[in-house]
Design a protein around this motif. Structure first.
Motif, mmCIF file in Angstrom:
data_model
loop_
_atom_site.group_PDB
_atom_site.id
_atom_site.type_symbol
_atom_site.label_atom_id
_atom_site.label_comp_id
_atom_site.label_asym_id
_atom_site.label_seq_id
_atom_site.Cartn_x
_atom_site.Cartn_y
_atom_site.Cartn_z
ATOM 1 N N LEU A 164 0.831 -1.217 0.000
ATOM 2 C CA LEU A 164 0.000 0.000 0.000
ATOM 3 C C LEU A 164 0.855 1.252 0.000
ATOM 4 C CD1 LEU A 164 -2.790 -1.090 2.548
ATOM 5 C CD2 LEU A 164 -3.044 -0.763 0.082
ATOM 6 N N ILE A 165 1.946 1.223 0.792
ATOM 7 C CA ILE A 165 2.828 2.396 0.865
ATOM 8 C C ILE A 165 3.498 2.644 -0.491
ATOM 9 C CG2 ILE A 165 4.961 3.298 1.910
ATOM 10 C CD1 ILE A 165 4.134 1.846 4.477
ATOM 11 N N SER A 166 3.935 1.571 -1.127
ATOM 12 C CA SER A 166 4.600 1.715 -2.430
ATOM 13 C C SER A 166 3.643 2.250 -3.486
ATOM 14 C CB SER A 166 5.193 0.381 -2.887
ATOM 15 O OG SER A 166 4.156 -0.546 -3.212
ATOM 16 N N SER A 167 2.377 1.850 -3.380
ATOM 17 C CA SER A 167 1.390 2.311 -4.371
ATOM 18 C C SER A 167 1.066 3.778 -4.202
ATOM 19 C CB SER A 167 0.111 1.473 -4.259
ATOM 20 O OG SER A 167 -0.532 1.706 -3.014
ATOM 21 N N VAL A 168 1.217 4.285 -2.986
ATOM 22 C CA VAL A 168 0.918 5.698 -2.733
ATOM 23 C C VAL A 168 2.147 6.564 -2.988
ATOM 24 C CG1 VAL A 168 0.256 7.379 -0.956
ATOM 25 C CG2 VAL A 168 -0.904 5.177 -1.103
ATOM 26 N N GLY A 169 3.313 6.036 -2.628
ATOM 27 C CA GLY A 169 4.532 6.846 -2.700
ATOM 28 C C GLY A 169 5.054 7.034 -4.104
ATOM 29 N N SER A 170 5.743 6.032 -4.619
ATOM 30 C CA SER A 170 6.417 6.168 -5.918
ATOM 31 C C SER A 170 5.509 5.852 -7.094
ATOM 32 C CB SER A 170 7.639 5.234 -5.976
ATOM 33 O OG SER A 170 7.203 3.880 -5.859
ATOM 34 N N GLY A 171 4.419 5.199 -6.827
ATOM 35 C CA GLY A 171 3.528 4.795 -7.908
ATOM 36 C C GLY A 171 3.935 3.501 -8.546
ATOM 37 N N GLN A 172 5.117 2.988 -8.191
ATOM 38 C CA GLN A 172 5.575 1.703 -8.709
ATOM 39 C C GLN A 172 5.165 0.598 -7.737
ATOM 40 O OE1 GLN A 172 9.790 2.059 -9.266
ATOM 41 N NE2 GLN A 172 9.591 3.458 -11.011
ATOM 42 N N LEU A 173 4.266 -0.279 -8.162
ATOM 43 C CA LEU A 173 3.750 -1.334 -7.288
ATOM 44 C C LEU A 173 4.819 -2.391 -7.049
ATOM 45 C CD1 LEU A 173 0.162 -1.803 -8.791
ATOM 46 C CD2 LEU A 173 0.886 -0.383 -6.851
ATOM 47 N N VAL A 206 7.041 4.813 7.112
ATOM 48 C CA VAL A 206 6.431 6.046 7.621
ATOM 49 C C VAL A 206 5.507 5.717 8.782
ATOM 50 C CG1 VAL A 206 6.605 7.263 5.421
ATOM 51 C CG2 VAL A 206 4.584 5.879 5.920
ATOM 52 N N ASN A 207 5.332 6.665 9.699
ATOM 53 C CA ASN A 207 4.512 6.433 10.887
ATOM 54 C C ASN A 207 3.077 6.053 10.533
ATOM 55 O OD1 ASN A 207 6.725 6.972 12.455
ATOM 56 N ND2 ASN A 207 6.126 9.090 12.959
ATOM 57 N N GLY A 208 2.568 6.666 9.481
ATOM 58 C CA GLY A 208 1.224 6.295 9.034
ATOM 59 C C GLY A 208 1.156 4.842 8.600
ATOM 60 N N GLY A 209 2.249 4.360 8.013
ATOM 61 C CA GLY A 209 2.315 2.959 7.597
ATOM 62 C C GLY A 209 2.280 2.017 8.790
ATOM 63 N N ALA A 210 2.916 2.441 9.897
ATOM 64 C CA ALA A 210 2.898 1.623 11.114
ATOM 65 C C ALA A 210 1.468 1.456 11.621
ATOM 66 C CB ALA A 210 3.782 2.263 12.177
#
Length: 638
Positions: A46-55, A124-128
């Motif tokens: 989920l974090i990767s899909s939001v951050g860099s856009g590369q799944l 990221v803290n939100g990811g935790a």
């Protein structure tokens, strides 16, 4: 595709094993770790899909390993894998929540610490926080699924929909326990309030109904009612009619025994059908245990009629006071054998003797006294069936009078310390041979107790019908109900006093300890019960409707049978004792030389098998004995 199918088969086998047996905690730990790994992968995805856009579907870097390691550490600290998965409940969810929150909090703290030094974060803290939500949901969902599968495998498709009687904290706790029990056969659909005005209408999202609402509700949600043992006692002491009202609504009643009486690990497995004894129970008896122990401990005790319902329970009650030896005497071979097998199984250290003998055989009794030297006697052997004894009066007198006289004479000769005679309420103003024969035995005991040179304490106990005793109305009704009726009652107004076997025998032991000699103790039997009402209750308890499924037929009073029985248990005719349930009948019999001659004459006539003369003498010895005439019986039958 083959890998997926293999994984499914393995998962199914694991769940199946878990729902059938207890599994190693290591396996639960392994599954929890696997769930945390899966949750971590979801989080990084989920974090990767939001951050860099590369799944990125698979993460096997140091951040991923750090997250899983922290989670494993808190699994070990809180031991969240140690519970039995099939019994997952509120406490288990709290433990999982503690584990997950601790992991998230530790992850954020470590994040900040690493960032302050190396300017990098595990995630990221939100990811935790996202990981916490995913991990907790999946860990708890796994346990819920296992519990539900277990319930589906073990549940009966026709589970009983039931109400719980009462709305107290204890009642609510019982309802919660039943609802969370994985192996329950009961589906709680609501609560029944004992009060008419409700302060609230729902508990645990379930409705609360009053008896009035339940009565007028055409379609009820439940067919049964569960009540705790504590509630049963409260209702009995308060003389409440609630249980009868529930029975009249054709609801089946179940009870939950006391916690100390539970044998299983599941609350639902302890739920039992309410029986007649539960409906008629009264305040528990408080025995002076130390006093009783001092009297019965290390004594050789003879119990006659030991295979009968009363005698056998006296034996069981005596065991707790550690007698030296119990002599069980009876003429019934098979019941005595069965009783001995029970004692050998349950009490392997108990010293007892099983003795086949007839109380009419004086020589046989003499040899028993000489061989075993009893110190205390409980005499319960007797003929007790009223109609049968009317047709066999000489037998009733032979056993009930001469049998008692034989034992009494031997007790005096062998200097027995205490002699406890079990009599009956039918000895009060008797209208039948059975009652009169027992009254004549009472008189003989009182006559010898007057002799100050005799050291034996002769004590008589008198009580009414005992629920479930051999030959009583309860087993008779039960057999008739099993055959789908009709249930036969002699008269619509006939009443009897009732007491449980356990209650009666406890009071017998208590009276035996308090007597000084010559007393007739009368037990508080509570209120008399209409046999007609008793029959209706038994039919309803069996799941039938009186008058519809099973008929009740009136047959008329039998020979020698009274409409109402007397105990003399009132203040005018009795004296109180230290025990609230035991009273002493005031002496009302005048002994003189003529009465003593009548006793000897009665013995002589019975020994000579002279039925007519025996009854003539019996009427003189027991002047209150007035048999019902045929005309009176016909009148009562109307």
């Amino acid at each position: 595709m083959n890998i997926i199918q293999s994984a499914k088969r393995i998962s199914f086998k694991i769940i199946k094993r878990m729902v059938r047996n207890y599994v190693p905690r290591s396996l639960i730990f392994f599954i929890d770790v696997s769930i945390s790994i899966l949750s971590a992968q979801f989080t990084f995805f989920l974090i990767s899909s939001v951050g860099s856009g590369q799944l990125k579907f698979i993460h096997l870097n140091w951040e991923f390993l750090s997250l899983v390691s922290i989670q494993i550490l808190f699994f070990l600290i809180f031991k969240s894998y140690s519970g039995i998965v099939r019994y997952t409940g509120f406490k288990d969810s709290i433990k999982q929540l503690q584990t997950t929150i601790s992991t998230v909090a530790a992850l954020i703290l470590i994040n900040e610490l690493i960032y302050s030094i190396y300017q990098v974060k595990i995630l990221v803290n939100g990811g935790a926080i996202i990981y916490g939500f995913i991990a907790f949901s999946m860990l708890f969902l796994f346990r819920v699924i296992v519990k539900r599968v277990y319930q589906l495998i073990h549940s009966d498709s026709s589970s009983t929909k039931a109400y719980l009687l009462g709305t107290s904290l204890t009642d609510v706790a019982i309802a919660e326990s039943i609802m969370s029990d994985a192996r329950t056969n009961f589906d709680i659909v609501g609560f029944i309030s004992e009060v008419t005005k409700l302060k609230r209408t729902r508990i645990l999202t379930l409705p609360i109904l009053t008896l009035e609402q339940l009565e007028h509700q055409k379609i009820r949600g439940g067919s049964s009612v569960i009540v705790s043992s504590q509630k049963l006692r409260e209702l009995a002491i308060a003389d409440s009619n609630i249980l009868n009202q529930l029975l009249e609504l054709n609801l089946k009643i179940f009870k939950l025994p006391e916690l100390q009486d539970w044998n299983g690990e599941s609350i639902s497995s302890e739920i039992r059908k309410v029986n007649l004894e539960d409906l008629l129970q009264r305040t528990p008896i408080k025995l002076q245990r130390e006093k009783l122990r001092a009297i019965y401990k290390d004594k050789v005790i003879l119990v006659t009629g030991a295979a009968g319902s009363i005698g056998s329970d006296i034996v069981r009650q005596l065991i707790r006071f550690e007698p030296k030896k119990i002599l069980m005497l009876d003429q019934a071979e098979t019941p005595l054998h069965e009783m001995s097998l029970e004692l050998e199984s349950k009490y392997p250290n108990l010293h007892f003797e099983k003795i086949i003998a007839n109380v009419r055989n004086l020589k046989r009794l003499e040899s028993i006294f000489e061989d075993h030297q009893p110190e205390i006697v409980f005499h319960g052997a007797a003929y007790k069936h009223v109609p049968m004894m009317e047709a066999n009066s000489i037998e009733a007198l032979d056993v009930n009078f001469i049998g008692t006289k034989n034992l009494t004479d031997l007790a005096i000769k062998h200097k027995i310390s205490r002699f406890l005679f079990v009599s009956t309420d039918k000895a009060v103003n008797p209208t039948n041979i059975m009652g009169a024969s027992k009254r004549s035995a009472e008189i003989y005991l009182q006559s010898v107790a007057r002799d100050k040179s005799i050291t034996t304490r002769f004590i008589t106990t008198r009580f009414g019908n005992v629920l479930g005793s051999n030959g009583s109305v309860i087993p008779h009704f039960k057999r008739q109900i099993e055959n789908f009726g009709p249930v036969t009652v002699t008269h619509p107004d006939i009443t009897r006093y009732f007491m449980t076997i356990d209650e009666a025998c406890q009071l017998v032991l208590e009276a035996g300890a308090m007597g000084n000699g010559g007393e007739i103790y009368v037990f508080d039997m509570g209120k008399p019960v209409k046999i007609f009402d008793l029959a209706k209750q038994m039919i309803r308890l069996s799941g039938f409707i009186p008058g519809k499924d099973i008929e009740i037929v009136f047959t008329g009073l039998r020979p020698g049978e009274k409409l109402y029985e007397e105990l003399l248990a009132d203040k005018e005719n009795t004296l109180p004792t230290h025990h609230q349930k035991i009273l002493i009948a005031k002496a009302s019999y005048d002994f003189d030389a003529e009465k003593l001659i009548l006793i000897e004459n009665l013995h002589y006539q019975i020994a000579n098998n002279n039925e007519v003369k025996s009854i003539e003498v019996l009427k003189k010895l027991v002047p209150e004995f007035i048999p019902l005439t045929e005309e009176e019986r016909q009148k009562n039958a109307i």
